[in-house]
Motif scaffolding. Structure first.
Motif, PDB file in Angstrom:
ATOM      1  N   VAL A  59       2.015  -2.877  -7.665  1.00 14.65           N
ATOM      2  CA  VAL A  59       0.876  -3.765  -7.874  1.00 14.65           C
ATOM      3  C   VAL A  59       0.478  -3.681  -9.338  1.00 14.65           C
ATOM      4  O   VAL A  59       0.014  -2.640  -9.796  1.00 14.65           O
ATOM      5  CB  VAL A  59      -0.312  -3.378  -6.969  1.00 14.65           C
ATOM      6  CG1 VAL A  59      -1.509  -4.291  -7.231  1.00 14.65           C
ATOM      7  CG2 VAL A  59       0.089  -3.428  -5.503  1.00 14.65           C
ATOM      8  N   ASP A  60       0.687  -4.776 -10.099  1.00 16.01           N
ATOM      9  CA  ASP A  60       0.322  -4.761 -11.509  1.00 16.01           C
ATOM     10  C   ASP A  60      -1.152  -5.128 -11.675  1.00 16.01           C
ATOM     11  O   ASP A  60      -1.861  -5.411 -10.711  1.00 16.01           O
ATOM     12  CB  ASP A  60       1.213  -5.709 -12.321  1.00 16.01           C
ATOM     13  CG  ASP A  60       1.165  -7.145 -11.806  1.00 16.01           C
ATOM     14  OD1 ASP A  60       0.152  -7.525 -11.170  1.00 16.01           O
ATOM     15  OD2 ASP A  60       2.139  -7.889 -12.027  1.00 16.01           O
ATOM     16  N   SER A  61      -1.643  -5.114 -12.923  1.00 15.02           N
ATOM     17  CA  SER A  61      -3.066  -5.329 -13.179  1.00 15.02           C
ATOM     18  C   SER A  61      -3.515  -6.731 -12.761  1.00 15.02           C
ATOM     19  O   SER A  61      -4.623  -6.910 -12.252  1.00 15.02           O
ATOM     20  CB  SER A  61      -3.373  -5.097 -14.665  1.00 15.02           C
ATOM     21  OG  SER A  61      -2.586  -5.944 -15.484  1.00 15.02           O
ATOM     22  N   ALA A  62      -2.652  -7.729 -12.972  1.00 17.92           N
ATOM     23  CA  ALA A  62      -3.008  -9.097 -12.594  1.00 17.92           C
ATOM     24  C   ALA A  62      -3.133  -9.219 -11.080  1.00 17.92           C
ATOM     25  O   ALA A  62      -4.079  -9.824 -10.562  1.00 17.92           O
ATOM     26  CB  ALA A  62      -1.963 -10.072 -13.121  1.00 17.92           C
ATOM     27  N   THR A  63      -2.179  -8.626 -10.364  1.00 19.86           N
ATOM     28  CA  THR A  63      -2.218  -8.666  -8.901  1.00 19.86           C
ATOM     29  C   THR A  63      -3.415  -7.888  -8.380  1.00 19.86           C
ATOM     30  O   THR A  63      -4.085  -8.307  -7.424  1.00 19.86           O
ATOM     31  CB  THR A  63      -0.923  -8.078  -8.313  1.00 19.86           C
ATOM     32  OG1 THR A  63       0.200  -8.762  -8.874  1.00 19.86           O
ATOM     33  CG2 THR A  63      -0.892  -8.225  -6.803  1.00 19.86           C
ATOM     34  N   GLU A  64      -3.706  -6.745  -9.024  1.00 22.75           N
ATOM     35  CA  GLU A  64      -4.852  -5.920  -8.628  1.00 22.75           C
ATOM     36  C   GLU A  64      -6.144  -6.721  -8.704  1.00 22.75           C
ATOM     37  O   GLU A  64      -6.953  -6.729  -7.776  1.00 22.75           O
ATOM     38  CB  GLU A  64      -4.934  -4.700  -9.537  1.00 22.75           C
ATOM     39  CG  GLU A  64      -6.160  -3.830  -9.290  1.00 22.75           C
ATOM     40  CD  GLU A  64      -6.308  -2.753 -10.349  1.00 22.75           C
ATOM     41  OE1 GLU A  64      -7.179  -1.886 -10.168  1.00 22.75           O
ATOM     42  OE2 GLU A  64      -5.587  -2.789 -11.353  1.00 22.75           O
ATOM     43  N   SER A  65      -6.329  -7.428  -9.822  1.00 26.76           N
ATOM     44  CA  SER A  65      -7.548  -8.223  -9.998  1.00 26.76           C
ATOM     45  C   SER A  65      -7.619  -9.353  -8.983  1.00 26.76           C
ATOM     46  O   SER A  65      -8.672  -9.625  -8.406  1.00 26.76           O
ATOM     47  CB  SER A  65      -7.593  -8.775 -11.425  1.00 26.76           C
ATOM     48  OG  SER A  65      -8.717  -9.598 -11.603  1.00 26.76           O
TER      49      SER A  65
ATOM     50  N   PHE B 169       0.796  -1.217   0.000  1.00 29.23           N
ATOM     51  CA  PHE B 169       0.000   0.000   0.000  1.00 29.23           C
ATOM     52  C   PHE B 169       0.836   1.277   0.000  1.00 29.23           C
ATOM     53  O   PHE B 169       0.288   2.362   0.091  1.00 29.23           O
ATOM     54  CB  PHE B 169      -0.938   0.012   1.211  1.00 29.23           C
ATOM     55  CG  PHE B 169      -2.184  -0.802   1.002  1.00 29.23           C
ATOM     56  CD1 PHE B 169      -3.199  -0.346   0.176  1.00 29.23           C
ATOM     57  CD2 PHE B 169      -2.347  -2.020   1.620  1.00 29.23           C
ATOM     58  CE1 PHE B 169      -4.353  -1.080  -0.029  1.00 29.23           C
ATOM     59  CE2 PHE B 169      -3.494  -2.772   1.434  1.00 29.23           C
ATOM     60  CZ  PHE B 169      -4.505  -2.301   0.609  1.00 29.23           C
ATOM     61  N   MET B 170       2.145   1.170  -0.099  1.00 24.61           N
ATOM     62  CA  MET B 170       2.980   2.368  -0.101  1.00 24.61           C
ATOM     63  C   MET B 170       3.239   2.846  -1.530  1.00 24.61           C
ATOM     64  O   MET B 170       4.351   3.233  -1.889  1.00 24.61           O
ATOM     65  CB  MET B 170       4.305   2.099   0.623  1.00 24.61           C
ATOM     66  CG  MET B 170       4.999   3.374   1.093  1.00 24.61           C
ATOM     67  SD  MET B 170       6.651   3.044   1.767  1.00 24.61           S
ATOM     68  CE  MET B 170       6.217   2.314   3.324  1.00 24.61           C
ATOM     69  N   ALA B 171       2.215   2.782  -2.372  1.00 19.81           N
ATOM     70  CA  ALA B 171       2.353   3.199  -3.772  1.00 19.81           C
ATOM     71  C   ALA B 171       2.592   4.707  -3.845  1.00 19.81           C
ATOM     72  O   ALA B 171       2.018   5.480  -3.088  1.00 19.81           O
ATOM     73  CB  ALA B 171       1.099   2.830  -4.557  1.00 19.81           C
ATOM     74  N   GLY B 172       3.457   5.117  -4.767  1.00 25.84           N
ATOM     75  CA  GLY B 172       3.764   6.528  -4.926  1.00 25.84           C
ATOM     76  C   GLY B 172       4.875   7.007  -4.022  1.00 25.84           C
ATOM     77  O   GLY B 172       5.303   8.154  -4.106  1.00 25.84           O
ATOM     78  N   LYS B 173       5.357   6.149  -3.146  1.00 24.09           N
ATOM     79  CA  LYS B 173       6.444   6.494  -2.231  1.00 24.09           C
ATOM     80  C   LYS B 173       7.463   5.367  -2.267  1.00 24.09           C
ATOM     81  O   LYS B 173       7.085   4.192  -2.258  1.00 24.09           O
ATOM     82  CB  LYS B 173       5.905   6.685  -0.813  1.00 24.09           C
ATOM     83  CG  LYS B 173       6.896   7.245   0.190  1.00 24.09           C
ATOM     84  CD  LYS B 173       6.222   7.429   1.528  1.00 24.09           C
ATOM     85  CE  LYS B 173       7.172   8.007   2.573  1.00 24.09           C
ATOM     86  NZ  LYS B 173       7.529   9.398   2.296  1.00 24.09           N
ATOM     87  N   ALA B 174       8.729   5.712  -2.336  1.00 19.50           N
ATOM     88  CA  ALA B 174       9.758   4.675  -2.462  1.00 19.50           C
ATOM     89  C   ALA B 174       9.883   3.846  -1.195  1.00 19.50           C
ATOM     90  O   ALA B 174       9.883   2.614  -1.238  1.00 19.50           O
ATOM     91  CB  ALA B 174      11.100   5.310  -2.807  1.00 19.50           C
ATOM     92  N   CYS B 175       9.992   4.521  -0.056  1.00 21.12           N
ATOM     93  CA  CYS B 175      10.240   3.789   1.181  1.00 21.12           C
ATOM     94  C   CYS B 175       9.967   4.680   2.378  1.00 21.12           C
ATOM     95  O   CYS B 175       9.704   5.882   2.246  1.00 21.12           O
ATOM     96  CB  CYS B 175      11.682   3.286   1.235  1.00 21.12           C
ATOM     97  SG  CYS B 175      12.914   4.617   1.310  1.00 21.12           S
TER      98      CYS B 175
END
Length: 284
Positions: free
Chosen positions: A187-193, A161-167
């Motif tokens: 999180v890619d599209s396959a993982t998202e689904s 859930f830390m998307a948009g932030k490196a660390c």
């Protein structure tokens, strides 16, 4: 390396994705969470607008050296804890099995990089914004901040859930005794689904059967942990964690191994089966 700091910490990161500036990858997840929250959406949005993840974690007493006060009001701090835990029940726990498995795979993959090519290759591959220049790990695009390890070592942990932030660097989290570098996992599209289309009906049935907190404890114990670790991950008192572990053990869902003053709790086959159960028919 560890696979996760637990669902409560991940919920603090997830709260930022729930807000107005959340990453587009989490659209399906946000939609599902809003439907589940119903009238509580406004309260969760207020919490998301007021606190960032690094502001929330000290309020949860996940940092042993941080101030426990929320605006100088202990009751306000407790409300923050309660609200985030309710959010965790809806937003993270229904997906926790898939999330934990994915992050364990990430940990294992990076572990193989470190074994095969050394720590410099591991650190260089954690995230595009991370750059290992011995003896310094640089993070591009972040505010200037120096963290000195002073020989303490460093724990690495992924976050979905830390998307948009490196660390993010966390000090003294969950009694680990060393700083933790939490790094973002895309999180890619396959993982998202796979993750967000999963409704988690079994988890809701489990909560109805044993109660929300014990359901969360059972989920957490799918990775064996001590009473102290269970307390930290669920953000409850040590006495409360011990009580829940005892009830689950008496129900045959958990087994406890003791070594000196430490109790290590693990799921029994029955506990594993209960976690995997799904409602298959209507009952009267």
């Amino acid at each position: 390396m560890i696979s996760t700091l637990g669902p409560v910490v991940e919920s603090a990161f997830a709260l930022e994705q729930f807000g107005r500036q959340g990453n587009a990858t989490f659209h399906l997840w946000r939609k599902g969470v809003r439907e589940q929250l119903g009238t509580r959406v406004a309260e969760i949005e207020q919490l998301a607008d007021r606190y960032s993840a690094d502001e929330l974690l000290p309020l949860l007493r996940l940092h042993s050296g941080a101030s426990p006060e929320a605006g100088g009001d202990e009751r306000a701090r407790q409300r923050v804890q309660t609200t985030l835990f309710e959010f965790c029940q809806v937003a993270v726990l229904p997906h926790w099995r898939q999330m934990r498995g994915h992050m364990a795979s990430v940990r294992d993959a990076y572990g193989r990089i470190g074994i095969a090519n050394g720590m410099h290759a591991l650190l260089d591959n954690l995230h595009p914004k991370l750059n290992w220049k011995p003896p310094v790990l640089e993070v591009a695009g972040e505010p200037d901040r120096d963290v000195y390890l002073n020989g303490r070592g460093l724990v690495l942990s992924p976050s979905l859930f830390m998307a948009g932030k490196a660390c993010m660097v966390l000090d003294n989290v969950q009694e680990l005794g060393v700083p933790v570098l939490v790094f973002s996992v895309p999180v890619d599209s396959a993982t998202e689904s796979e993750f967000w289309c999963h409704r988690g009906g079994g988890e809701q049935a489990l909560s109805a059967l044993v109660g929300h907190t014990r359901a969360a404890a059972l989920q957490t114990l799918s990775e064996s942990c001590t009473t102290g670790e269970l307390s930290q991950r669920l953000n409850i008192s040590l006495a409360g964690a011990s009580k829940h572990a005892t009830v689950l053990r008496k129900a045959g869902l958990v087994t406890t191994a003791r070594k000196r003053n430490t109790a290590l709790h693990s799921l029994t086959p029955l506990g594993v089966a209960l976690l995997r159960q799904r409602p298959s028919a209507r009952t009267s």
